[in-house]
Design a protein around this motif. Structure first.
Motif, PDB file in Angstrom:
ATOM      1  N   ALA A 175       9.447  12.580  -4.532  1.00  0.00           N
ATOM      2  CA  ALA A 175       9.424  13.026  -5.933  1.00  0.00           C
ATOM      3  C   ALA A 175       9.133  14.524  -5.960  1.00  0.00           C
ATOM      4  CB  ALA A 175       8.353  12.271  -6.720  1.00  0.00           C
ATOM      5  N   PRO A 176       9.499  15.205  -7.050  1.00  0.00           N
ATOM      6  CA  PRO A 176       9.211  16.645  -7.145  1.00  0.00           C
ATOM      7  C   PRO A 176       7.719  16.957  -7.094  1.00  0.00           C
ATOM      8  CG  PRO A 176      10.857  15.990  -8.755  1.00  0.00           C
ATOM      9  CD  PRO A 176      10.313  14.730  -8.170  1.00  0.00           C
ATOM     10  N   ALA A 177       6.886  16.012  -7.556  1.00  0.00           N
ATOM     11  CA  ALA A 177       5.435  16.204  -7.558  1.00  0.00           C
ATOM     12  C   ALA A 177       4.774  14.836  -7.466  1.00  0.00           C
ATOM     13  CB  ALA A 177       4.988  16.923  -8.826  1.00  0.00           C
ATOM     14  N   ARG A 178       3.474  14.816  -7.235  1.00  0.00           N
ATOM     15  CA  ARG A 178       2.758  13.546  -7.188  1.00  0.00           C
ATOM     16  C   ARG A 178       2.898  12.822  -8.527  1.00  0.00           C
ATOM     17  NH1 ARG A 178      -2.748  13.626  -3.545  1.00  0.00           N
ATOM     18  NH2 ARG A 178      -1.954  14.925  -1.825  1.00  0.00           N
ATOM     19  N   LEU A 179       2.922  11.510  -8.459  1.00  0.00           N
ATOM     20  CA  LEU A 179       3.084  10.711  -9.663  1.00  0.00           C
ATOM     21  C   LEU A 179       1.748  10.542 -10.376  1.00  0.00           C
ATOM     22  CD1 LEU A 179       5.399   7.884  -8.266  1.00  0.00           C
ATOM     23  CD2 LEU A 179       6.050  10.095  -9.262  1.00  0.00           C
ATOM     24  N   ALA A 180       1.784  10.584 -11.709  1.00  0.00           N
ATOM     25  CA  ALA A 180       0.565  10.400 -12.498  1.00  0.00           C
ATOM     26  C   ALA A 180      -0.038   9.022 -12.238  1.00  0.00           C
ATOM     27  CB  ALA A 180       0.872  10.568 -13.979  1.00  0.00           C
ATOM     28  N   SER A 181       0.821   8.039 -11.956  1.00  0.00           N
ATOM     29  CA  SER A 181       0.334   6.683 -11.708  1.00  0.00           C
ATOM     30  C   SER A 181      -0.249   6.510 -10.305  1.00  0.00           C
ATOM     31  CB  SER A 181       1.469   5.679 -11.903  1.00  0.00           C
ATOM     32  OG  SER A 181       2.554   5.987 -11.043  1.00  0.00           O
ATOM     33  N   LEU A 182       0.087   7.442  -9.390  1.00  0.00           N
ATOM     34  CA  LEU A 182      -0.412   7.383  -8.006  1.00  0.00           C
ATOM     35  C   LEU A 182      -0.869   8.781  -7.585  1.00  0.00           C
ATOM     36  CD1 LEU A 182       2.436   5.188  -6.440  1.00  0.00           C
ATOM     37  CD2 LEU A 182       0.109   4.422  -6.992  1.00  0.00           C
ATOM     38  N   PRO A 183      -1.883   9.310  -8.235  1.00  0.00           N
ATOM     39  CA  PRO A 183      -2.268  10.715  -8.005  1.00  0.00           C
ATOM     40  C   PRO A 183      -2.784  11.014  -6.601  1.00  0.00           C
ATOM     41  CG  PRO A 183      -3.934   9.580  -9.309  1.00  0.00           C
ATOM     42  CD  PRO A 183      -2.760   8.647  -9.223  1.00  0.00           C
ATOM     43  N   ASN A 184      -3.222  10.000  -5.880  1.00  0.00           N
ATOM     44  CA  ASN A 184      -3.761  10.219  -4.536  1.00  0.00           C
ATOM     45  C   ASN A 184      -2.724  10.033  -3.434  1.00  0.00           C
ATOM     46  OD1 ASN A 184      -6.405  10.680  -5.552  1.00  0.00           O
ATOM     47  ND2 ASN A 184      -6.740   8.471  -5.695  1.00  0.00           N
ATOM     48  N   VAL A 185      -1.501   9.735  -3.829  1.00  0.00           N
ATOM     49  CA  VAL A 185      -0.437   9.503  -2.842  1.00  0.00           C
ATOM     50  C   VAL A 185       0.400  10.776  -2.684  1.00  0.00           C
ATOM     51  CG1 VAL A 185       1.552   8.090  -2.230  1.00  0.00           C
ATOM     52  CG2 VAL A 185      -0.390   7.065  -3.445  1.00  0.00           C
ATOM     53  N   PRO A 186       0.471  11.339  -1.482  1.00  0.00           N
ATOM     54  CA  PRO A 186       1.194  12.602  -1.295  1.00  0.00           C
ATOM     55  C   PRO A 186       2.712  12.424  -1.333  1.00  0.00           C
ATOM     56  CG  PRO A 186       0.434  11.756   0.813  1.00  0.00           C
ATOM     57  CD  PRO A 186      -0.151  10.852  -0.233  1.00  0.00           C
ATOM     58  N   THR A 187       3.404  13.498  -1.675  1.00  0.00           N
ATOM     59  CA  THR A 187       4.862  13.495  -1.570  1.00  0.00           C
ATOM     60  C   THR A 187       5.239  13.693  -0.105  1.00  0.00           C
ATOM     61  OG1 THR A 187       5.131  15.883  -1.831  1.00  0.00           O
ATOM     62  CG2 THR A 187       5.032  14.547  -3.850  1.00  0.00           C
ATOM     63  N   ARG A 189       0.837  -1.197   0.000  1.00  0.00           N
ATOM     64  CA  ARG A 189       0.000   0.000   0.000  1.00  0.00           C
ATOM     65  C   ARG A 189       0.875   1.251   0.000  1.00  0.00           C
ATOM     66  NH1 ARG A 189      -1.780  -3.359   3.861  1.00  0.00           N
ATOM     67  NH2 ARG A 189      -1.052  -2.011   5.545  1.00  0.00           N
ATOM     68  N   PRO A 190       0.778   2.087  -1.016  1.00  0.00           N
ATOM     69  CA  PRO A 190       1.602   3.299  -1.058  1.00  0.00           C
ATOM     70  C   PRO A 190       1.168   4.318  -0.009  1.00  0.00           C
ATOM     71  CG  PRO A 190       0.067   3.259  -2.899  1.00  0.00           C
ATOM     72  CD  PRO A 190      -0.070   1.934  -2.212  1.00  0.00           C
ATOM     73  N   ALA A 224       6.474   3.386 -17.733  1.00  0.00           N
ATOM     74  CA  ALA A 224       5.510   2.408 -17.229  1.00  0.00           C
ATOM     75  C   ALA A 224       5.839   1.988 -15.808  1.00  0.00           C
ATOM     76  CB  ALA A 224       5.479   1.185 -18.141  1.00  0.00           C
ATOM     77  N   ALA A 225       7.121   2.044 -15.467  1.00  0.00           N
ATOM     78  CA  ALA A 225       7.559   1.669 -14.124  1.00  0.00           C
ATOM     79  C   ALA A 225       7.589   2.864 -13.172  1.00  0.00           C
ATOM     80  CB  ALA A 225       8.941   1.036 -14.195  1.00  0.00           C
ATOM     81  N   GLY A 226       7.210   4.052 -13.672  1.00  0.00           N
ATOM     82  CA  GLY A 226       7.196   5.234 -12.813  1.00  0.00           C
ATOM     83  C   GLY A 226       8.470   6.035 -12.833  1.00  0.00           C
ATOM     84  N   ASN A 227       9.400   5.687 -13.733  1.00  0.00           N
ATOM     85  CA  ASN A 227      10.655   6.419 -13.849  1.00  0.00           C
ATOM     86  C   ASN A 227      10.538   7.509 -14.914  1.00  0.00           C
ATOM     87  OD1 ASN A 227      12.179   4.661 -11.990  1.00  0.00           O
ATOM     88  ND2 ASN A 227      11.842   3.124 -13.577  1.00  0.00           N
ATOM     89  N   VAL A 228      11.410   8.508 -14.833  1.00  0.00           N
ATOM     90  CA  VAL A 228      11.352   9.645 -15.757  1.00  0.00           C
ATOM     91  C   VAL A 228      12.668   9.735 -16.523  1.00  0.00           C
ATOM     92  CG1 VAL A 228      11.063  12.143 -15.959  1.00  0.00           C
ATOM     93  CG2 VAL A 228       9.822  10.874 -14.182  1.00  0.00           C
TER      94      VAL A 228
END
Length: 326
Positions: free
Chosen positions: A228-240, A222-223, A290-294
């Protein structure tokens, strides 16, 4: 056997000049066989990315690129192998920058991080995910810290190793929240993930990997927060972590390609160009994202400047957090 050529200041016949230039040009051409040392064990996100990149480089360069995993000591063992390799372009390394900019401030390094390694190209930045396992029913980060306050030492936090970036995140949270959390270090992400699925600890800090998504969807992991500099598009409800009030812990991993110091500049430039080309390919970018990397890329000089800046910054972080290689 190698040959050393000495060129004197004198006028040479054109034919002689051409003949003597040929060995030099050959010595600086891209080797037909290249060893890519990955500073982490097989199966983790760094290994998957390195193998995808190696495949691209092999096709672009017309060379064989062999991936060799040398995990341990949070990347230091692998990068030491790169530092001590012959500077002929036949050895490059794939690693996070932490063995250069973080580890030396915590424990003695077997190589000089700013003199023995040549940065070639930045490849990606990878967020740090903070995930709860089934060892705890916690579903948000603040509740986890409340549990740590109530039960000093009972909450176990796994990282990919001592002196890893995840370890720094833990230490920053420990200090800022004034909590006693037990550090569980691993030698890489693969075994760490296996034990997470077996609920061997309450929380882990780990970089994104394709295998994580299915376990997050299933609820086994569970995340709670992301670095990260900002919330991830893949996990938009998970805060930094910055949003949660821990800006000093809001860190991300930067990965790149490196070579031994004194590798000919013409080869550094060639590898940099080809790595940037590979990062522009839609299929490789898709694998990273796809793995959340930039994907990053850029010049070797810019990457070297980033490493120098991070080296100084991490020195302040380590001293301020009292981080030790326990």
């Amino acid at each position: 056997m190698s040959r050393t050529f000495s060129f004197r200041r004198r006028v040479m016949l054109p034919a002689l000049a051409c003949c003597m230039a040929l060995p030099l040009a050959h010595a600086q051409s891209v080797p037909k066989s290249i060893r890519m040392v990955v500073a982490y064990p097989t199966g983790g996100v760094s290994d998957l990315v390195a193998r995808a990149l190696a495949e691209k480089l092999a096709a672009q360069l017309g060379s064989t690129v062999v991936v060799e995993n040398k995990g341990g000591a949070s990347g230091t063992i692998g990068m030491d192998a790169v530092a001590k390799a012959a500077p002929d372009g036949a050895t490059i390394g794939f690693s996070a920058i932490s063995p250069l900019v973080l580890n030396p401030h915590i424990t003695k390094s077997p190589f000089d991080p700013l003199k023995d390694i040549a940065p070639v190209a930045s490849v990606m930045y990878s967020p740090v995910l903070l995930l709860a396992t089934e060892a705890t029913g916690t579903r948000d980060f603040r509740t986890l810290l409340d549990d740590a306050h109530a039960r000093p030492g009972a909450v176990r936090w796994a990282t990919s190793g001592r002196a890893s970036l995840g370890h720094v995140v833990l230490e920053e949270v420990r200090a800022a929240a004034n909590v006693d959390i037990t550090h569980v270090p691993y030698k890489g992400g693969a075994q760490q993930l296996n034990d997470a699925l077996g609920a061997q600890f309450e929380i882990l800090s780990i970089n994104p990997a394709p295998a994580l998504a299915q376990h997050i969807r299933s609820g086994k992991l569970r995340p709670l927060a992301v670095g990260a500099p900002a919330r991830l598009a893949s996990l938009p409800n998970v805060p930094t972590l910055a949003e949660l009030g821990y800006p000093a812990a809001n860190l991300s991993s930067v990965f790149g390609i490196f070579a031994p110091a004194n590798t000919p500049p013409i080869l550094i430039t060639k590898y940099n160009v080809e790595i940037n080309k590979a990062l522009e390919s839609p299929d490789l970018r898709a694998k990273l994202e796809a793995a959340g990397n930039v994907p990053t890329g850029g010049s070797a000089a810019a990457f070297a400047d980033q490493i120098a800046t991070e080296f100084e910054s991490n020195e302040r972080i380590v001293k301020g957090a009292g981080l030790k290689n326990d």
